[in-house]
Each structure stands twice: as structure tokens, then as C-alpha cells.
Write a protein that holds these residues in place. Structure first.
Motif, PDB file in Angstrom:
ATOM      1  N   ALA A 196       6.668 -10.449 -14.045  1.00  0.00           N
ATOM      2  CA  ALA A 196       7.340  -9.180 -14.362  1.00  0.00           C
ATOM      3  C   ALA A 196       6.821  -8.071 -13.454  1.00  0.00           C
ATOM      4  N   ARG A 197       5.494  -8.076 -13.205  1.00  0.00           N
ATOM      5  CA  ARG A 197       4.908  -7.024 -12.362  1.00  0.00           C
ATOM      6  C   ARG A 197       5.415  -7.141 -10.929  1.00  0.00           C
ATOM      7  N   MET A 198       5.489  -8.367 -10.429  1.00  0.00           N
ATOM      8  CA  MET A 198       5.944  -8.560  -9.045  1.00  0.00           C
ATOM      9  C   MET A 198       7.427  -8.193  -8.892  1.00  0.00           C
ATOM     10  N   MET A 199       8.217  -8.572  -9.895  1.00  0.00           N
ATOM     11  CA  MET A 199       9.646  -8.221  -9.819  1.00  0.00           C
ATOM     12  C   MET A 199       9.832  -6.712  -9.857  1.00  0.00           C
ATOM     13  N   ALA A 200       9.051  -6.055 -10.702  1.00  0.00           N
ATOM     14  CA  ALA A 200       9.127  -4.596 -10.803  1.00  0.00           C
ATOM     15  C   ALA A 200       8.713  -3.951  -9.486  1.00  0.00           C
ATOM     16  N   GLN A 201       7.597  -4.439  -8.947  1.00  0.00           N
ATOM     17  CA  GLN A 201       7.086  -3.881  -7.695  1.00  0.00           C
ATOM     18  C   GLN A 201       8.128  -3.996  -6.578  1.00  0.00           C
ATOM     19  N   ARG A 202       8.695  -5.196  -6.421  1.00  0.00           N
ATOM     20  CA  ARG A 202       9.671  -5.415  -5.352  1.00  0.00           C
ATOM     21  C   ARG A 202      10.922  -4.567  -5.566  1.00  0.00           C
ATOM     22  N   ALA A 203      11.381  -4.485  -6.818  1.00  0.00           N
ATOM     23  CA  ALA A 203      12.600  -3.721  -7.100  1.00  0.00           C
ATOM     24  C   ALA A 203      12.388  -2.240  -6.779  1.00  0.00           C
ATOM     25  N   ILE A 204      11.230  -1.718  -7.119  1.00  0.00           N
ATOM     26  CA  ILE A 204      10.952  -0.299  -6.862  1.00  0.00           C
ATOM     27  C   ILE A 204      10.852  -0.038  -5.363  1.00  0.00           C
ATOM     28  N   LEU A 205      10.144  -0.889  -4.653  1.00  0.00           N
ATOM     29  CA  LEU A 205       9.995  -0.670  -3.203  1.00  0.00           C
ATOM     30  C   LEU A 205      11.345  -0.829  -2.501  1.00  0.00           C
ATOM     31  N   ASN A 206      12.139  -1.795  -2.953  1.00  0.00           N
ATOM     32  CA  ASN A 206      13.480  -1.958  -2.354  1.00  0.00           C
ATOM     33  C   ASN A 206      14.365  -0.754  -2.634  1.00  0.00           C
ATOM     34  N   LEU A 207      14.267  -0.226  -3.860  1.00  0.00           N
ATOM     35  CA  LEU A 207      15.053   0.962  -4.201  1.00  0.00           C
ATOM     36  C   LEU A 207      14.701   2.116  -3.258  1.00  0.00           C
ATOM     37  N   LEU A 208      13.416   2.355  -3.077  1.00  0.00           N
ATOM     38  CA  LEU A 208      12.978   3.460  -2.221  1.00  0.00           C
ATOM     39  C   LEU A 208      13.453   3.237  -0.778  1.00  0.00           C
ATOM     40  N   ALA A 209      13.410   1.989  -0.325  1.00  0.00           N
ATOM     41  CA  ALA A 209      13.815   1.689   1.054  1.00  0.00           C
ATOM     42  C   ALA A 209      15.330   1.779   1.199  1.00  0.00           C
ATOM     43  N   PRO A 262      10.441  11.158   2.114  1.00  0.00           N
ATOM     44  CA  PRO A 262      10.303  12.239   3.095  1.00  0.00           C
ATOM     45  C   PRO A 262       9.473  11.743   4.283  1.00  0.00           C
ATOM     46  N   GLU A 263       9.261  12.601   5.266  1.00  0.00           N
ATOM     47  CA  GLU A 263       8.391  12.265   6.399  1.00  0.00           C
ATOM     48  C   GLU A 263       6.986  11.984   5.894  1.00  0.00           C
ATOM     49  N   GLY A 264       6.280  11.090   6.554  1.00  0.00           N
ATOM     50  CA  GLY A 264       4.885  10.864   6.202  1.00  0.00           C
ATOM     51  C   GLY A 264       4.553   9.385   6.209  1.00  0.00           C
ATOM     52  N   ASP A 265       3.252   9.125   6.085  1.00  0.00           N
ATOM     53  CA  ASP A 265       2.763   7.747   6.083  1.00  0.00           C
ATOM     54  C   ASP A 265       2.924   7.122   4.709  1.00  0.00           C
ATOM     55  N   ILE A 266       2.769   5.804   4.699  1.00  0.00           N
ATOM     56  CA  ILE A 266       2.738   5.049   3.441  1.00  0.00           C
ATOM     57  C   ILE A 266       1.306   4.576   3.220  1.00  0.00           C
ATOM     58  N   LEU A 267       0.801   4.789   2.018  1.00  0.00           N
ATOM     59  CA  LEU A 267      -0.560   4.353   1.680  1.00  0.00           C
ATOM     60  C   LEU A 267      -0.486   3.224   0.667  1.00  0.00           C
ATOM     61  N   GLU A 268      -1.085   2.090   1.018  1.00  0.00           N
ATOM     62  CA  GLU A 268      -1.104   0.924   0.129  1.00  0.00           C
ATOM     63  C   GLU A 268      -2.503   0.831  -0.483  1.00  0.00           C
ATOM     64  N   THR A 282       2.235  -7.357  -0.569  1.00  0.00           N
ATOM     65  CA  THR A 282       2.960  -6.092  -0.659  1.00  0.00           C
ATOM     66  C   THR A 282       2.985  -5.406   0.702  1.00  0.00           C
ATOM     67  N   TYR A 283       1.868  -5.489   1.404  1.00  0.00           N
ATOM     68  CA  TYR A 283       1.805  -4.890   2.749  1.00  0.00           C
ATOM     69  C   TYR A 283       2.891  -5.494   3.638  1.00  0.00           C
ATOM     70  N   PHE A 312       9.930  -0.810   5.706  1.00  0.00           N
ATOM     71  CA  PHE A 312       9.724   0.520   6.293  1.00  0.00           C
ATOM     72  C   PHE A 312       9.149   0.351   7.715  1.00  0.00           C
ATOM     73  N   PRO A 313       9.942  -0.270   8.608  1.00  0.00           N
ATOM     74  CA  PRO A 313       9.383  -0.634   9.921  1.00  0.00           C
ATOM     75  C   PRO A 313       8.966   0.556  10.776  1.00  0.00           C
ATOM     76  N   ALA A 314       9.519   1.734  10.497  1.00  0.00           N
ATOM     77  CA  ALA A 314       9.205   2.884  11.350  1.00  0.00           C
ATOM     78  C   ALA A 314       7.990   3.671  10.850  1.00  0.00           C
ATOM     79  N   ARG A 315       7.459   3.274   9.716  1.00  0.00           N
ATOM     80  CA  ARG A 315       6.366   4.059   9.120  1.00  0.00           C
ATOM     81  C   ARG A 315       4.991   3.500   9.481  1.00  0.00           C
ATOM     82  N   ARG A 316       4.028   4.400   9.552  1.00  0.00           N
ATOM     83  CA  ARG A 316       2.636   3.955   9.595  1.00  0.00           C
ATOM     84  C   ARG A 316       2.223   3.606   8.169  1.00  0.00           C
ATOM     85  N   ILE A 317       1.609   2.448   8.005  1.00  0.00           N
ATOM     86  CA  ILE A 317       1.192   1.999   6.675  1.00  0.00           C
ATOM     87  C   ILE A 317      -0.320   1.796   6.712  1.00  0.00           C
ATOM     88  N   ILE A 318      -1.006   2.550   5.891  1.00  0.00           N
ATOM     89  CA  ILE A 318      -2.470   2.492   5.860  1.00  0.00           C
ATOM     90  C   ILE A 318      -2.880   1.827   4.560  1.00  0.00           C
TER      91      ILE A 318
END
Ligand code: SAM
Length: 169
Positions: A18-31, A37-43, A51-52, A59-65
Motif C-alpha cells: 500500500a505504501r509503495m502504491m501510494a508513493q508511486r501514485a503521488i510522484l506520478n501525479l506530481l510529474a 515550481p522551479e527548484g531541486d528535488i530532495l529525497e 524511489t530515486y 523528473f529528468p530535468a531536475r537535480r535530485i539530491i
């Protein structure tokens, strides 16, 4: 004849899925909605890097830290040098407060209520400080913070422990 459905107690496997499905659904929604907005992604909590890998793909154009105590990710999901911050997130991420991240994702729950309660003493303040106004946070531990507006979850995430937030302002 198929067996009649029986009431089954929720197992840790059920909760994990359930946690993984929720996580993926939320990240897909945002993408998909291009909401960030502009800015980096922090994991927060690199872990195995699954998840990384998803964040990099969506989010291929973002810096992910990514943050963790040590790098233990799969070899294909190790961030480039300079984009991994080691140490206890409660301290190590403080250097990023005020830098205006677009998205903070945190999957650092342990399944132990007492330990997670300690994390929730510092995580909401930290996340609010890391985000730019209008930035988003997704967290496997539900947070309460005056600066973080809870948002409706995608259907796959309803009923999970995941929370989705937008920083006010
Ligand atoms: C559930 S795992 C994250 C899994 C990750 N999303 C993935 O795709 O593999 C949680 C990770 O957060 C890290 N973590 C939890 N609390 C932390 C803290 N206070 N400081 C640093 N790392 C932490 C753990 O070491 C662990 O690797």
C-alpha cells in the motif's frame, strides 16, 4: 468453485505494498500534472534507491539530491558525487533550509510508533524549511505543520499512511 473471501488481517506485506502504491501514485501525479515550481528535488532516505530511480525517470530535468546515513543503494541508483548527503537527516539537511526545493520526498518511517513519533518531532519543521513557497512534499509519515497544506491524495494513495502537502505562501 473459488473459495469464499475471508476477512484477512492486514499484514506488513499488505502495508508495504500500500505504501509503495501510494508513493508511486503521488510522484506520478506530481510529474504528470507538471505541478512543481522551479527548484531541486530532495529525497530524504535514499535506501535502496528505488524511489530515486523513479524520481530520475519522472523528473529528468531536475537535480535530485539524496540523503541517508550511508550509501546502500543498488549500483544503478547511486546519485552522482555531490548529490548525496550523508549523516542524520535531522542535522545534514539543515544546510538546505532556505534554498527553495521544489519537492521533498520522505520515506523514513520505521514501522515502530515510538521511533516514528521522534522523527515527527523534527521532520515537519525541516520539510517546511526546505521547500520554496508553492513547493510540494510527499511523506510516508503524515505530518502536521501550519506552513504545509494537506492535499487530496490520488485514489491509489487513499487509505495509506502517505501524505501530500503544498507549502503555503
Ligand atoms: C524505507 S528506506 C527508503 C527507501 C527508499 N525510498 C528506496 O527507494 O529504497 C528509509 C531510509 O531512510 C534512511 N533514514 C531513516 N531515517 C534517517 C535519518 N534520520 N537520517 C538519515 N537517514 C535516515 C534509512 O537509513 C533508510 O535507508
Amino acid at each position: 468453485m473459488p473459495e469464499a473471501p475471508v476477512d484477512r488481517p492486514l499484514t506488513r506485506l499488505d502495508a508495504f505494498i500500500a505504501r509503495m502504491m501510494a508513493q508511486r501514485a503521488i510522484l506520478n501525479l506530481l510529474a504528470d500534472a507538471r505541478m512543481l515550481p522551479e527548484g531541486d528535488i530532495l529525497e530524504l532516505g535514499l535506501g535502496n534507491g528505488r524511489t530515486y530511480s523513479h524520481l530520475c525517470a519522472r523528473f529528468p530535468a531536475r537535480r535530485i539530491i539524496a540523503f541517508d546515513r550511508a550509501v546502500a543503494a543498488h549500483g544503478t541508483s547511486i546519485p552522482p558525487e555531490g548529490d548525496v548527503v550523508l549523516g542524520d537527516i535531522a542535522q545534514s539537511a539543515q544546510a538546505f533550509v532556505g534554498r527553495g526545493a521544489a519537492l521533498v520526498h520522505a520515506d523514513i518511517g520505521t514501522g515502530y510508533d515510538a521511533k516514528d513519533a521522534v522523527t515527527l518531532e523534527w521532520l515537519p519543521d525541516l520539510v517546511a524549511g526546505l521547500l520554496v513557497p508553492g513547493g510540494y512534499a510527499a511523506s510516508g509519515l503524515r505530518m502536521r505543520h501550519a506552513a504545509l497544506e494537506p492535499l487530496d491524495l490520488p485514489p491509489e494513495a487513499v487509505g495509506s499512511q502517505y501524505g501530500l502537502y503544498r507549502k503555503r505562501g
